[in-house]
Design a protein around this motif. Structure first.
Motif, PDB file in Angstrom:
ATOM      1  N   ALA A 133      -6.696   6.131  -5.253  1.00  0.00           N
ATOM      2  CA  ALA A 133      -6.489   6.564  -3.869  1.00  0.00           C
ATOM      3  C   ALA A 133      -7.518   5.922  -2.948  1.00  0.00           C
ATOM      4  O   ALA A 133      -7.187   5.475  -1.839  1.00  0.00           O
ATOM      5  CB  ALA A 133      -6.552   8.083  -3.779  1.00  0.00           C
ATOM      6  N   ILE A 134      -8.764   5.850  -3.397  1.00  0.00           N
ATOM      7  CA  ILE A 134      -9.808   5.213  -2.605  1.00  0.00           C
ATOM      8  C   ILE A 134      -9.525   3.724  -2.442  1.00  0.00           C
ATOM      9  O   ILE A 134      -9.679   3.160  -1.350  1.00  0.00           O
ATOM     10  CB  ILE A 134     -11.194   5.458  -3.244  1.00  0.00           C
ATOM     11  CG1 ILE A 134     -11.565   6.946  -3.123  1.00  0.00           C
ATOM     12  CG2 ILE A 134     -12.264   4.579  -2.612  1.00  0.00           C
ATOM     13  CD1 ILE A 134     -12.771   7.350  -3.946  1.00  0.00           C
TER      14      ILE A 134
ATOM     15  N   ILE B 134       0.816  -1.209   0.000  1.00  0.00           N
ATOM     16  CA  ILE B 134       0.000   0.000   0.000  1.00  0.00           C
ATOM     17  C   ILE B 134       0.855   1.267   0.000  1.00  0.00           C
ATOM     18  O   ILE B 134       0.568   2.217  -0.743  1.00  0.00           O
ATOM     19  CB  ILE B 134      -0.958   0.010   1.207  1.00  0.00           C
ATOM     20  CG1 ILE B 134      -1.775  -1.287   1.263  1.00  0.00           C
ATOM     21  CG2 ILE B 134      -1.861   1.224   1.181  1.00  0.00           C
ATOM     22  CD1 ILE B 134      -2.604  -1.560   0.042  1.00  0.00           C
ATOM     23  N   GLU B 135       1.903   1.317   0.792  1.00  0.00           N
ATOM     24  CA  GLU B 135       2.718   2.539   0.883  1.00  0.00           C
ATOM     25  C   GLU B 135       3.407   2.882  -0.443  1.00  0.00           C
ATOM     26  O   GLU B 135       3.356   4.033  -0.878  1.00  0.00           O
ATOM     27  CB  GLU B 135       3.720   2.440   2.030  1.00  0.00           C
ATOM     28  CG  GLU B 135       3.085   2.557   3.396  1.00  0.00           C
ATOM     29  CD  GLU B 135       2.184   3.784   3.536  1.00  0.00           C
ATOM     30  OE1 GLU B 135       2.609   4.901   3.187  1.00  0.00           O
ATOM     31  OE2 GLU B 135       1.039   3.618   3.987  1.00  0.00           O
ATOM     32  N   PRO B 136       4.052   1.920  -1.124  1.00  0.00           N
ATOM     33  CA  PRO B 136       4.610   2.266  -2.446  1.00  0.00           C
ATOM     34  C   PRO B 136       3.530   2.684  -3.441  1.00  0.00           C
ATOM     35  O   PRO B 136       3.757   3.558  -4.273  1.00  0.00           O
ATOM     36  CB  PRO B 136       5.305   0.979  -2.898  1.00  0.00           C
ATOM     37  CG  PRO B 136       5.535   0.195  -1.662  1.00  0.00           C
ATOM     38  CD  PRO B 136       4.447   0.570  -0.719  1.00  0.00           C
ATOM     39  N   ALA B 137       2.350   2.073  -3.335  1.00  0.00           N
ATOM     40  CA  ALA B 137       1.245   2.455  -4.221  1.00  0.00           C
ATOM     41  C   ALA B 137       0.832   3.898  -3.958  1.00  0.00           C
ATOM     42  O   ALA B 137       0.554   4.648  -4.901  1.00  0.00           O
ATOM     43  CB  ALA B 137       0.060   1.515  -4.022  1.00  0.00           C
ATOM     44  N   ARG B 138       0.825   4.288  -2.705  1.00  0.00           N
ATOM     45  CA  ARG B 138       0.472   5.677  -2.375  1.00  0.00           C
ATOM     46  C   ARG B 138       1.493   6.659  -2.935  1.00  0.00           C
ATOM     47  O   ARG B 138       1.137   7.777  -3.317  1.00  0.00           O
ATOM     48  CB  ARG B 138       0.339   5.836  -0.865  1.00  0.00           C
ATOM     49  CG  ARG B 138      -0.932   5.237  -0.344  1.00  0.00           C
ATOM     50  CD  ARG B 138      -1.167   5.585   1.087  1.00  0.00           C
ATOM     51  NE  ARG B 138      -2.477   5.075   1.480  1.00  0.00           N
ATOM     52  CZ  ARG B 138      -2.776   4.696   2.692  1.00  0.00           C
ATOM     53  NH1 ARG B 138      -1.885   4.772   3.653  1.00  0.00           N
ATOM     54  NH2 ARG B 138      -3.980   4.249   2.971  1.00  0.00           N
ATOM     55  N   LYS B 139       2.747   6.266  -2.987  1.00  0.00           N
ATOM     56  CA  LYS B 139       3.770   7.136  -3.584  1.00  0.00           C
ATOM     57  C   LYS B 139       3.489   7.328  -5.076  1.00  0.00           C
ATOM     58  O   LYS B 139       3.598   8.440  -5.593  1.00  0.00           O
ATOM     59  CB  LYS B 139       5.164   6.554  -3.371  1.00  0.00           C
ATOM     60  CG  LYS B 139       5.631   6.630  -1.938  1.00  0.00           C
ATOM     61  CD  LYS B 139       6.998   6.020  -1.764  1.00  0.00           C
ATOM     62  CE  LYS B 139       7.414   6.032  -0.303  1.00  0.00           C
ATOM     63  NZ  LYS B 139       8.694   5.369  -0.080  1.00  0.00           N
ATOM     64  N   ASN B 140       3.116   6.249  -5.756  1.00  0.00           N
ATOM     65  CA  ASN B 140       2.760   6.362  -7.174  1.00  0.00           C
ATOM     66  C   ASN B 140       1.527   7.241  -7.356  1.00  0.00           C
ATOM     67  O   ASN B 140       1.462   8.051  -8.283  1.00  0.00           O
ATOM     68  CB  ASN B 140       2.499   4.981  -7.771  1.00  0.00           C
ATOM     69  CG  ASN B 140       3.761   4.284  -8.207  1.00  0.00           C
ATOM     70  OD1 ASN B 140       4.853   4.626  -7.780  1.00  0.00           O
ATOM     71  ND2 ASN B 140       3.607   3.279  -9.052  1.00  0.00           N
ATOM     72  N   ILE B 141       0.553   7.083  -6.478  1.00  0.00           N
ATOM     73  CA  ILE B 141      -0.674   7.875  -6.572  1.00  0.00           C
ATOM     74  C   ILE B 141      -0.358   9.357  -6.368  1.00  0.00           C
ATOM     75  O   ILE B 141      -0.893  10.218  -7.071  1.00  0.00           O
ATOM     76  CB  ILE B 141      -1.725   7.362  -5.571  1.00  0.00           C
ATOM     77  CG1 ILE B 141      -2.184   5.956  -5.986  1.00  0.00           C
ATOM     78  CG2 ILE B 141      -2.905   8.309  -5.480  1.00  0.00           C
ATOM     79  CD1 ILE B 141      -2.986   5.224  -4.941  1.00  0.00           C
ATOM     80  N   ALA B 142       0.533   9.647  -5.434  1.00  0.00           N
ATOM     81  CA  ALA B 142       0.929  11.044  -5.209  1.00  0.00           C
ATOM     82  C   ALA B 142       1.612  11.617  -6.447  1.00  0.00           C
ATOM     83  O   ALA B 142       1.362  12.767  -6.828  1.00  0.00           O
ATOM     84  CB  ALA B 142       1.853  11.141  -3.999  1.00  0.00           C
ATOM     85  N   ARG B 143       2.470  10.815  -7.083  1.00  0.00           N
ATOM     86  CA  ARG B 143       3.107  11.277  -8.325  1.00  0.00           C
ATOM     87  C   ARG B 143       2.082  11.500  -9.422  1.00  0.00           C
ATOM     88  O   ARG B 143       2.165  12.465 -10.188  1.00  0.00           O
ATOM     89  CB  ARG B 143       4.146  10.249  -8.806  1.00  0.00           C
ATOM     90  CG  ARG B 143       5.538  10.604  -8.390  1.00  0.00           C
ATOM     91  CD  ARG B 143       6.534   9.579  -8.803  1.00  0.00           C
ATOM     92  NE  ARG B 143       6.905   9.682 -10.197  1.00  0.00           N
ATOM     93  CZ  ARG B 143       7.615   8.743 -10.816  1.00  0.00           C
ATOM     94  NH1 ARG B 143       7.989   7.665 -10.177  1.00  0.00           N
ATOM     95  NH2 ARG B 143       7.946   8.894 -12.074  1.00  0.00           N
TER      96      ARG B 143
ATOM     97  N   ALA C  54      -7.903  -0.805   0.897  1.00  0.00           N
ATOM     98  CA  ALA C  54      -6.997  -1.938   1.091  1.00  0.00           C
ATOM     99  C   ALA C  54      -6.241  -1.818   2.405  1.00  0.00           C
ATOM    100  O   ALA C  54      -6.034  -2.811   3.101  1.00  0.00           O
ATOM    101  CB  ALA C  54      -6.016  -2.035  -0.077  1.00  0.00           C
ATOM    102  N   SER C  55      -5.846  -0.617   2.773  1.00  0.00           N
ATOM    103  CA  SER C  55      -5.132  -0.454   4.046  1.00  0.00           C
ATOM    104  C   SER C  55      -6.071  -0.661   5.230  1.00  0.00           C
ATOM    105  O   SER C  55      -5.682  -1.226   6.240  1.00  0.00           O
ATOM    106  CB  SER C  55      -4.455   0.909   4.122  1.00  0.00           C
ATOM    107  OG  SER C  55      -5.408   1.946   4.193  1.00  0.00           O
ATOM    108  N   GLU C  56      -7.338  -0.230   5.110  1.00  0.00           N
ATOM    109  CA  GLU C  56      -8.312  -0.458   6.173  1.00  0.00           C
ATOM    110  C   GLU C  56      -8.596  -1.943   6.325  1.00  0.00           C
ATOM    111  O   GLU C  56      -8.712  -2.453   7.426  1.00  0.00           O
ATOM    112  CB  GLU C  56      -9.614   0.292   5.879  1.00  0.00           C
ATOM    113  CG  GLU C  56      -9.512   1.788   6.042  1.00  0.00           C
ATOM    114  CD  GLU C  56     -10.759   2.517   5.578  1.00  0.00           C
ATOM    115  OE1 GLU C  56     -11.722   1.853   5.106  1.00  0.00           O
ATOM    116  OE2 GLU C  56     -10.776   3.753   5.672  1.00  0.00           O
ATOM    117  N   LYS C  57      -8.683  -2.648   5.216  1.00  0.00           N
ATOM    118  CA  LYS C  57      -8.958  -4.078   5.243  1.00  0.00           C
ATOM    119  C   LYS C  57      -7.829  -4.824   5.941  1.00  0.00           C
ATOM    120  O   LYS C  57      -8.077  -5.699   6.760  1.00  0.00           O
ATOM    121  CB  LYS C  57      -9.133  -4.597   3.814  1.00  0.00           C
ATOM    122  CG  LYS C  57      -9.477  -6.055   3.725  1.00  0.00           C
ATOM    123  CD  LYS C  57      -9.652  -6.486   2.291  1.00  0.00           C
ATOM    124  CE  LYS C  57      -9.910  -7.974   2.188  1.00  0.00           C
ATOM    125  NZ  LYS C  57      -9.992  -8.404   0.799  1.00  0.00           N
ATOM    126  N   SER C  58      -6.583  -4.474   5.631  1.00  0.00           N
ATOM    127  CA  SER C  58      -5.466  -5.174   6.269  1.00  0.00           C
ATOM    128  C   SER C  58      -5.400  -4.852   7.756  1.00  0.00           C
ATOM    129  O   SER C  58      -5.039  -5.698   8.560  1.00  0.00           O
ATOM    130  CB  SER C  58      -4.145  -4.831   5.577  1.00  0.00           C
ATOM    131  OG  SER C  58      -3.840  -3.466   5.751  1.00  0.00           O
TER     132      SER C  58
END
Length: 174
Positions: free
Chosen positions: A143-144, A118-127, A149-153
């Protein structure tokens, strides 16, 4: 005799200039054969022949490893097989060629979310949000998805509560 150093210098200069023009194609000049192979792979993928499409894409990349579209298409094909780790690697190859490729950034973020990164994905989303100029609905959907996915984990980790039990232990018979 007195013109020979100047003649040698001039000939070396001309040799250097002419070799620069021969050295190769521009970075965005993709081999036409590689583009045709990519199109064959796209046709196979549309027909539902994922394995054949991957073969076409591999051949397109063998012909011209700078074919960014082939990397992105290959990543999409291996994602259809459920191979998100491989897809992330192919998207990374595409991003090494063009770091601001929005298709590759978005696809890599989707694959990372599916894999649980999730964290690397968020970096891509920010870019992607930074690169997005007009309609960013797809970026917002990503982003949603990352948030869900982070809430589920987090829910899965907190749902399992281990309670130590001390008490009735069956006695063994001698």
């Amino acid at each position: 005799m007195r013109f020979s150093p100047a003649a040698i210098a001039l000939s070396l200069t001309l040799a250097m200039i002419s070799s620069a023009g021969i050295s190769g194609r521009a970075d965005d000049d993709i081999d036409p054969q590689s583009i045709a192979l990519l199109q064959s792979g796209n046709d196979a993928l549309k027909a539902g022949q994922v394995e054949d499409a991957i073969g076409w894409y591999e051949t397109a990349l063998a012909v011209d490893p700078r074919n960014r579209a082939a990397y992105v298409a290959m990543a999409g094909a291996v994602r259809k097989q459920g191979l998100n780790g491989k897809a992330i690697r192919f998207y990374k190859e595409a991003l090494e060629i063009e770091p601001n490729d929005q298709m590759a950034l978005g696809g890599q973020a989707e694959a990372m979310i599916a894999k649980g990164a999730i964290e690397p994905a968020r970096k891509n989303i920010a870019r992607l949000k930074m690169l997005c100029r007009s309609e960013c609905a797809d970026v917002d959907k990503l982003a949603i998805a990352a948030t869900k996915a982070s809430e589920k984990s987090q829910m899965q980790a907190s749902a399992v509560e281990i309670k130590p039990s001390v008490g009735d232990v069956p006695e063994s018979k001698p």
